[in-house]
Design a protein around this motif. Sequence first.
Motif: not given
Length: 617
Positions: A325-350
């Motif tokens: 259930d914490e998937l939306p929170e993880l997405r928001d957290a990765l987006e915020k982390l990417q704002l301060s560290d642009a070298s991180i990339t991420f894409e959804p996977e199952t």
Amino acid sequence: MAPWWYRATPAAGERAQPRGHLLIDTGKIRNFSIISHVDHGKSTLSDRILEVTGAVDAREMREQYLDSMDIERERGITIKAQNVRVNWKGHVLHLIDTPGHVDFGYEVSRSLAACEGVVLLVDSSQGIEAQTLANCYLALEHDLEIVAALNKIDLPAADPDRYAGEIEQVLGLPAEGILRISAKTGEGVTELLDAVVERIPAPVGDASAPLRALVFDSHYDQYRGVVNAVRVVDGTLRTNAKIRLYQANTTHEVEEIGIRAPGNQPVGELGPGEVGYLIAGIKSVAEAKVGETVTDAANPAPAPLAGYRDPKPMVFCGLYPVDGDELPELRDALEKLQLSDASITFEPETSAALGFGFRCGFLGLLHMEIARERLEREFDLSLIATAPSVAYLAHLTNGDTVEVDNPSAMPPAQSLESIEEPVLRLTIITPSEYTGTVMDLSQTRRGTLERMQYLSPERVELVYAVPLAEVVVDFFDQLKSRTKGYASLDYEPAAYAPEDLVKVDVLLNGAPVDAFSSIVHRSRSQEYGRKMTAKLRQIIPRQLFDVPIQAAIGGRIIARETVKAKRKDVLAKCYGGDITRKRKLLEKQKEGKKRMKNIGRVEVPQEAFISALRLED
């Protein structure tokens, strides 16, 4: 009378004051970075410079003053480059404290583009290390003036004369010009600042030319948006001016510009050669990327500055929330982390085993570890990280080439022509008595020796080409343990090379579990299969039926273990009586187990995934 563009600066010991609209004479500016190997004293030297120049009051001083993240203080490392402005004997010095770890080398290269010189710091009890060489060559590539200094001369093991000779022999910097300092006690720091003023050239820029400013760092402030660190090359950057971001082709109004001294101090304008920060209501770091050129919207510069190449991820792993259930929170957290560290990339996977998550790319293992720790700590998440993998190039029989960063996405063996894997060029500096040990480690990791050079009778430099997949697991830990911590390591991407690689799948009860898939060299596939199946047999709990654990390459099984079934005592209520009754109950149980094996699903607890995916001992 002073010319209109000159503004007097506070003498040493005075606090910088907010300024009006006058510009500083570029001849009075010195921009420099501090570079060195890990733990050679960069942040400590920055602390002493802040003290000596009076930029920070003694009662406010703390260790690692410029390191703003808790994780930096706990680990004693610098992750983000930080800049600060100090005054020294009528000159304005812009100091950039850079990270030392190889994973954050891109921070160093960006910082050097904003400088005319560097202070190269070498530990006088250890001498030249791998990152010392790498950062020195980086400074030479940028054509920067190098001021060398031997640090930690207060240590009993210090031997500055010996290592000054080593610096002269290896780097070609004259030994008599190398300064001797102690960043801890402050000895020699004033002489170092004098040398910076004397040896590092002043910046060159034209105040009347169209504005060109280089964005060399950025971070996200949740209240003010993107805060960019900029170095003005030509022209003047003014508050309330309309600016244009050259590559993004967007226009913004400057809300605030200022300097870090070391706290943020708003100013009216920044002229040629000056370093400061820019806030213009930019909502995303991706819009004002590092390397972007800022110019005037009404009178733009004819051409942008050179900028940087985007850092390319080298290590990939899947990040999954323990609670789905914490998937939306993880997405928001990765987006915020990417704002301060642009070298991180991420894409959804199952993943069939782990559910929904994200495939994340990092610059190295430490970068991956830091990012995961920040996600868990700053955003209060519980995460499962899959084993790290690298990006392979798969050449297909139809002539296509695809990049594969997830083992489960590797095309089937029958459609593969060949696989190429990324290779690193490792530079290892070690005491000569460990040469054989280091060579053995490198060759067992499929390394090829490219060069071997003695820096001195006691120390040797080895250069190996080693596949990245062999390095990301535990190469650095093994190197340190086998050399008692004395060896140092630096790496750079070399090329892609074809290798005989295979995808090993792990099957539980005949069903593949994608989280356990791995790409390994064919010569090690059997060993990997046996290890993985044996490990899973220990950690997967017993079911009501036998669970076969198999390792397979394509359709060929290369290793097998079995988790034996739990046995319910169906004869517990039979006190004597006819044997046929007992046999009937046992046959009924056997039929039930057989049916359950066909339709039953193996329950693998999260702890089993965490244990199995943990790096090998």
